[in-house]
Design an enzyme around this catalytic site. Structure first.
Site, PDB file in Angstrom:
ATOM      1  N   HIS A 162      -7.271  -5.875  -0.483  1.00  0.00           N
ATOM      2  CA  HIS A 162      -6.146  -4.966  -0.260  1.00  0.00           C
ATOM      3  C   HIS A 162      -5.147  -5.565   0.728  1.00  0.00           C
ATOM      4  CE1 HIS A 162      -4.012  -1.179  -0.276  1.00  0.00           C
ATOM      5  NE2 HIS A 162      -4.046  -1.156   1.049  1.00  0.00           N
ATOM      6  N   SER A 212       0.835  -1.206   0.000  1.00  0.00           N
ATOM      7  CA  SER A 212       0.000   0.000   0.000  1.00  0.00           C
ATOM      8  C   SER A 212       0.872   1.260   0.000  1.00  0.00           C
ATOM      9  CB  SER A 212      -0.952  -0.059   1.198  1.00  0.00           C
ATOM     10  OG  SER A 212      -1.954   0.911   1.110  1.00  0.00           O
ATOM     11  N   ASP A 219      -8.689  -5.829  -4.953  1.00  0.00           N
ATOM     12  CA  ASP A 219      -8.427  -4.679  -4.089  1.00  0.00           C
ATOM     13  C   ASP A 219      -9.451  -3.585  -4.372  1.00  0.00           C
ATOM     14  OD1 ASP A 219      -7.372  -2.493  -2.694  1.00  0.00           O
ATOM     15  OD2 ASP A 219      -5.306  -3.051  -3.145  1.00  0.00           O
TER      16      ASP A 219
END
Length: 267
Positions: A244, A87, A216
């Site tokens: 995610h 991320s 995601d």
């Protein structure tokens, strides 16, 4: 799980994303270690069990300092690590690549923000924010801190955002864990907009692999593919049934990807 022969022990360094900490790697770390590898998980400044609060962190450099200190002092001159960022941790990876390219065998962007060398480091974050539909942040809370000149803003993912955008395919136990452990964080967009561009001699000299998470809902597959087109990598791998938080929803698949990357790019 793919096995490595004796003598191929590698050192993985795993970096978390916003509002999270080293704790989110708790499934992948022992799986990599069971394959014979060394694994380091780090808390960035104001994250996990790091003693600072995000309101005490005034720059992206300061936020990334635990990773930079580790590479500078704990990685020996003749050693190279496999750096993995998830991320927003992709941005921290990138700064580390810029400063210590000689200490990194390969950098792995796991559904992570990945900058280029043509634009300011903030470019991918600004493009991401531009594409978010109205209300897309759901119950995430944003709060200004510091002085007005720094334009700092903290963010804290709410329960709705966690359950619908980050953890929708993850075990409910991991969602509950996140609810208890997430802390305010920041993307440091304004600070990154004033930073020097990453260079081809630093960041651009490190081998990069992007691992796409197809399900995601936070950093969508479309945006992941846009980043890859914007800054091509050595290889793209794709996981079909991961959200995610891929390291929690499909830890064995993430581990398998990392082992394959290590075998190919860090022989």
């Amino acid at each position: 799980m793919e096995d490595f022969v004796a003598g191929q022990k590698k050192h993985f360094v795993l970096i978390h994303g916003a509002c999270h900490g080293a704790w989110c790697w708790y499934k992948v770390k022992p799986q990599l270690e069971s394959s014979g590898h060394r694994v380091t998980v780090l808390d960035l400044a104001g994250s996990g069990i790091n003693a600072k609060s995000i309101e005490e962190v005034y720059s992206f450099l300061e936020y990334t300092q635990p990773l930079l200190d580790f590479l500078n002092s704990s990685v020996q001159p003749n050693e190279k690590v496999i750096l993995v960022g998830h991320s927003s941790g992709g941005m921290n990876l990138s700064l580390a690549m810029e400063k210590f390219p000689e200490k990194i065998e390969v950098a792995v962007f796991l559904t992570a923000f990945m900058p280029d060398t043509k634009n300011q480091p903030s470019y991918v974050l600004e493009e991401y924010e531009r594409r978010i539909p109205e209300g897309g942040w759901l119950d995430t809370k944003f709060s200004p801190y510091g002085n007005s000149e720094l334009q700092l803003q903290s963010m804290l993912f709410g329960t709705e955002f966690l359950s619908l955008k980050l953890y929708q395919l993850s075990p409910v136990e991991d969602l509950e864990l996140a609810k208890s452990l997430v802390r305010p964080s920041s993307l440091f967009v304004h600070d990154l907009s004033k930073s020097k561009k990453f260079t081809n001699d630093g960041y651009g000299s490190v081998k990069r692999v992007f691992v796409v998470s197809s399900q995601d809902k936070a950093i969508t597959k479309e945006f992941q593919r846009w980043m890859i087109a914007n800054c091509p990598v050595h290889e793209v791998m794709e996981m079909k049934e991961t959200d995610h938080m891929a390291m929690l929803s499909q830890p064995r698949e993430v581990t398998s990807c990392l082992l394959k990357i290590a075998k190919k790019y860090a022989p």
